[in-house]
Design an enzyme around this catalytic site. Structure first.
Site, PDB file in Angstrom:
ATOM      1  CB  CYS A  59      -0.905   0.009   1.233  1.00 59.03           C
ATOM      2  SG  CYS A  59      -1.815   1.555   1.438  1.00 59.03           S
TER       3      CYS A  59
ATOM      4  CB  CYS B 116      -0.792   1.962   5.691  1.00 57.26           C
ATOM      5  SG  CYS B 116      -1.388   0.392   5.031  1.00 57.26           S
TER       6      CYS B 116
END
Lengths: 306, 359, 195
Positions: free
Chosen positions: A264, A267
């Site tokens: 991601c 994150c």
């Protein structure tokens, strides 16, 4: 033919008993949770039978809702029959709390049930979802309500409902096995990537709703209660906690959940299900978590650590 | 580069609703359409919305049309969603359409018959030429000439045939009909349940299906025995009274199609009936419904039944436009999670295929 | 007659929701004991109808559900008045059965069919006491490893009858055990070993 004599509290005609009597801030003219008490009882009876026969589709007298069929009316009716003042509701669509249909449904319940809402998976007692299971593992006592467009896992192979009913009665799922086997013969893989059929409790073939197959393993022996509502098709089904839910596969071609091979961009998660975001018209793309609560919680954790 | 997930769904929804309200009102310099005007001057639209919305209330149907900006399926949906919250006080006695106060009654099977042919307010025989005089507001039309009230009774054509034993009798039943608003469809569906679904069904869908039976998909030989339109009394029997009382009038359109039936081992050749009954003046819908009703009887009459209009599941599961429009339109909701899974799967399958081709 | 009837739910909408959640929890976690506390005022149905059993009937039964019960005329009148449920004499016709004494044979109740196993009866059984922790060892859907439930006051031969019921899966009946304001469930999927 005589109508039973009924008390004021137990059995006023459908719809009238609590009009204009909802808690402050709640819309007037409708019963708590929108549905009248007769309808809630009918749905509640269907839910209990659904829990008692895991994976079996129970027909119910689905009502027209003020949202269109296909937009979550089944999930909404299930939630409306279950929810109470002690609950905290989370609604997600595509994993996100902020997608328009999730916003619309959350608003509906804030309006007609006056309940608390949250975007935190861990803080919710009821989570209504379209197309995802949250990344944060669910716990005992939570209820996950799925919106289901087509409850019948066999419908692409056999559109006649009377026929598929017979197949479920006989536990005859050869059509589905043949289909998956043909996929493998043709492509070398099973070609289904979402709405991937599962066997519940070793007995009923079930549609997990159109979640990505990535989410299928989360259904297996989940501590939370899973309820499924299909409004237009007028079916309710359920998976009790700690119940076996197996994705169909073959010994030499085991089930493999699909996920983009990336981290991601927000994150850094390599475990979560990712959305692909196109960033320009030159092939640029990035990947971000589909589960917005999971992603923001992780981002906050990383910031706190820095 | 920075990426921020799309936020602000709530604000976007509010803005969209505000825009919708503005579009609905149109140019504020023009007078606003009243619900009464819709009820009076767009009466057939009101009839259709009441039929497909399964709720007989002209005022609410007109309001729904106004709110839906003239989108009749949206209006039917609004009315259905309202209807479902209403208390159920009683079930009516069967309507007696034989006692209808008739405004229109025609038969295609007899040149003349007791009670005569009554054209009534029909588009039939109008030339479909745009009437530009209507574009300018003008005087109301002169009153239509009035005939002396017919004292003669208007027997049903199917009754005339039945006297001769030529029309298959329908078995009378006091059993309460099923209610698909409370119990979902189940198959095989008995005729009362089928008729209930068809009466709420989409006019366009039934029209196309009825048409298909005329073109060989279902082998129909229909004649319009009779179409009648007018007012019938609605009666209920309150348990505390024990006798029927009238609670109001409905306008309904009834169509009885007469169809040939070749007979079977147990029954001699005779005519059979296709039946249509719809709220309001809705002749096209009543006729289409009667054609489809007859087509759906194929199996019970021992006919070959493999055309779309003869398939119970196909017709009944797809005739409801509120269900159909919801599911078709839901495709515009976000599906990107599943699409992502499909993307990865297609990439995987292509990689396998390309690798095998290279080997 | 009506003058002698005790009250039903004080807050019909909220009380029904609360009771339903307790029953749903019980059915989802077989053998876990739920308490139907917090109703205001507490239900005081005519004896031998207990508070939990009465609350379950008010929550789930209505004019669409035939009910069989052995709790006497006062309980029947109470239920008819508050729920509007039709009372039937034949156990096989009932959607809900309330047994305060020995229940009808499980196999004689509505079992559902292979195509429609949900068209089956729910039996509400009044027992003397329900305690978690020892007694039967329960396994099956809704149970992570095993739950233990001690039920006092069951009819003779119940465990064998239950094995027969479980063998009819997916057909079969579902059981709600009630003791005062306590309640536990055995859906047809639950396996029972005498501990």
């Amino acid at each position: 033919m005589t109508a039973p004599i009924r008390s004021a509290q137990g059995g006023a005609p459908a719809g009238v008993e609590h009009r204009n009597r909802g808690p402050a801030g709640q819309i007037s003219g409708y019963n708590v949770g929108y549905l009248d008490e007769n309808t809630k009882r009918m749905i509640r009876r269907a839910l209990l039978k659904a829990v008692a026969i895991p994976g079996h589709q129970v027909p119910f007298g689905s009502r027209e809702m003020p949202l269109p069929y296909g937009w979550g009316t089944g999930g909404i009716q299930v939630t409306a029959a279950v929810i109470g003042p002690g609950d905290t509701l989370k609604v997600i669509d595509q994993g996100a709390d902020d997608t328009t249909n999730a916003v619309s449904i959350r608003r509906f319940f804030a309006k007609v049930a006056g309940v608390a809402t949250t975007e935190r998976t861990a803080a919710a007692s009821i989570i209504q979802t379209r197309h995802r299971i949250p990344e944060t593992p669910l716990r005992e006592g939570q209820v996950l309500v799925y919106q289901v467009p087509m409850p019948e896992p066999l419908f692409r192979l056999e559109p006649r409902v009377a026929e598929t009913k017979r197949m479920h009665a006989l536990a005859d799922y050869s059509l589905m096995h043949v289909k998956l086997y043909e996929d493998i013969a043709r492509h070398g893989h099973i070609a289904t990537s979402y709405n991937y059929p599962v066997m519940v409790g070793g007995r009923y073939l079930m549609s997990p709703s159109p979640i990505p197959s990535f989410d299928n393993p989360k259904m297996h022996r989940m501590p939370a209660l899973q309820l499924f509502g299909a409004g237009r098709e007028k079916r309710i089904y359920a998976v009790p906690p700690y119940t076996d839910v197996r994705s169909l596969d073959f010994e030499d071609h085991p089930f493999e959940p699909i996920r983009a091979d990336a981290a991601c961009a927000l994150c850094g998660s390599r475990e979560s299900y990712l959305d692909e975001v196109v960033t320009d018209d030159a092939g640029g793309r990035m990947f971000v978590c589909s589960d917005t609560d999971y992603c923001t919680t992780r981002q906050a954790g990383r910031e706190a650590a820095e | 580069m920075a990426y921020v997930a799309v936020k602000g769904g709530e604000a976007a929804i509010d803005a969209a609703h505000a825009w919708l309200a503005e579009e609905r009102r149109g140019d504020p310099a023009l007078p606003e359409l009243t619900v009464e005007q819709i009820g009076q001057q767009l009466g057939l639209a009101v009839d259709r919305v009441m039929a497909e919305g399964a709720c007989h209330d002209r005022g609410l149907a007109a309001l729904a049309i106004k709110q839906a900006r003239g989108d009749l399926i949206e209006a039917a949906f609004l009315l259905r969603a309202y209807r479902t919250t209403l208390p159920r006080f009683a079930g009516s006695e069967p309507l007696d359409t034989g006692a209808m106060r008739i405004r229109r009654r025609i038969s295609a099977t007899y040149k003349d018959l007791p009670g005569g042919q009554v054209l009534g307010p029909t588009f039939d025989y109008t030339h479909r030429l745009l009437d530009f005089a209507l574009a300018a507001a003008g005087e109301p039309p002169p009153p239509a000439p009035q005939a002396a009230a017919e004292a003669a009774s208007m027997p049903r054509v199917t009754g005339i045939l039945a006297q001769e034993g030529l029309m298959q009798a329908e078995a009378a039943s006091d059993a309460p009909p099923p209610d698909l608003t409370r119990e979902p469809l189940a198959f095989p569906a008995e005729r009362p349940l089928r008729l209930q679904a068809l009466a709420r069904g989409d006019e366009g869908f039934l029209l196309a299906l009825g048409y298909s039976t005329q073109r060989g998909y279902g082998n129909a030989h229909p004649f319009v025995g009779e179409i009648r339109m007018g007012e019938v009394a609605v009666e209920i029997t309150p348990p505390e009274l024990g006798f029927a009382i009238e609670i109001g009038d409905l306008t309904v359109t009834e169509c009885q199609m007469v169809n040939q039936f070749a007979g079977s081992k147990t029954e001699p050749p005779q005519f059979t009936r296709g039946y249509g009954l719809v709220f309001g003046h809705a002749e096209r819908k009543a006729m289409a419904m009667a054609l489809v009703d007859r087509a759906l009887r194929g199996a019970e009459l021992g006919e070959e039944a493999d055309a779309p209009a003869q398939s119970q599941e196909f017709v009944l599961y797809h005739c409801d436009n509120v269900e159909a429009t919801g599911f078709v339109e839901h495709l515009k909701l976000p599906h990107y999670v599943d699409f992502q899974s499909e993307l990865e799967k297609i990439r995987q399958l292509r990689a396998t295929a390309l690798r095998e081709a290279a080997e | 007659m009506t003058g002698t009837l005790t009250a039903g739910f004080g807050e019909p909408v909220l009380d029904a929701q609360r009771c339903f959640r307790a029953v749903l929890d019980a059915m989802s976690r077989p053998g876990r004991v739920q308490r139907l506390a917090g109703l205001s005022p507490p239900l005081a149905p005519p004896a031998p109808l207990g508070a939990a059993a009465a609350a379950v009937l008010l929550t789930l039964s209505d004019a669409d559900t035939p009910v069989w019960l052995d709790a006497g005329a006062a309980a029947e009148a109470w239920l008819r008045f508050h729920a509007g449920a039709p009372i039937v004499a034949a156990p096989a016709e009932a959607a809900f059965l309330l047994a305060s004494g020995p229940p009808p044979a499980l196999r004689d109740l509505a079992q559902g069919t292979d195509e429609e196993p949900h068209r089956s009866a729910t039996l509400i059984l009044e027992v003397a006491a329900l305690e978690e922790g020892d007694g039967w060892r329960l396994t099956g859907p809704g149970i992570e490893h095993a739950h233990w439930l001690r039920v006092t006051g069951l009819p003779e031969g119940f465990a064998a009858a239950w094995q027969g019921n479980r063998a009819r899966f997916p057909c079969g009946i579902d059981l709600l055990l009630c003791a005062g304001d306590r309640l536990a469930a055995l859906p047809r999927t639950t396996a029972l070993e005498i501990g």
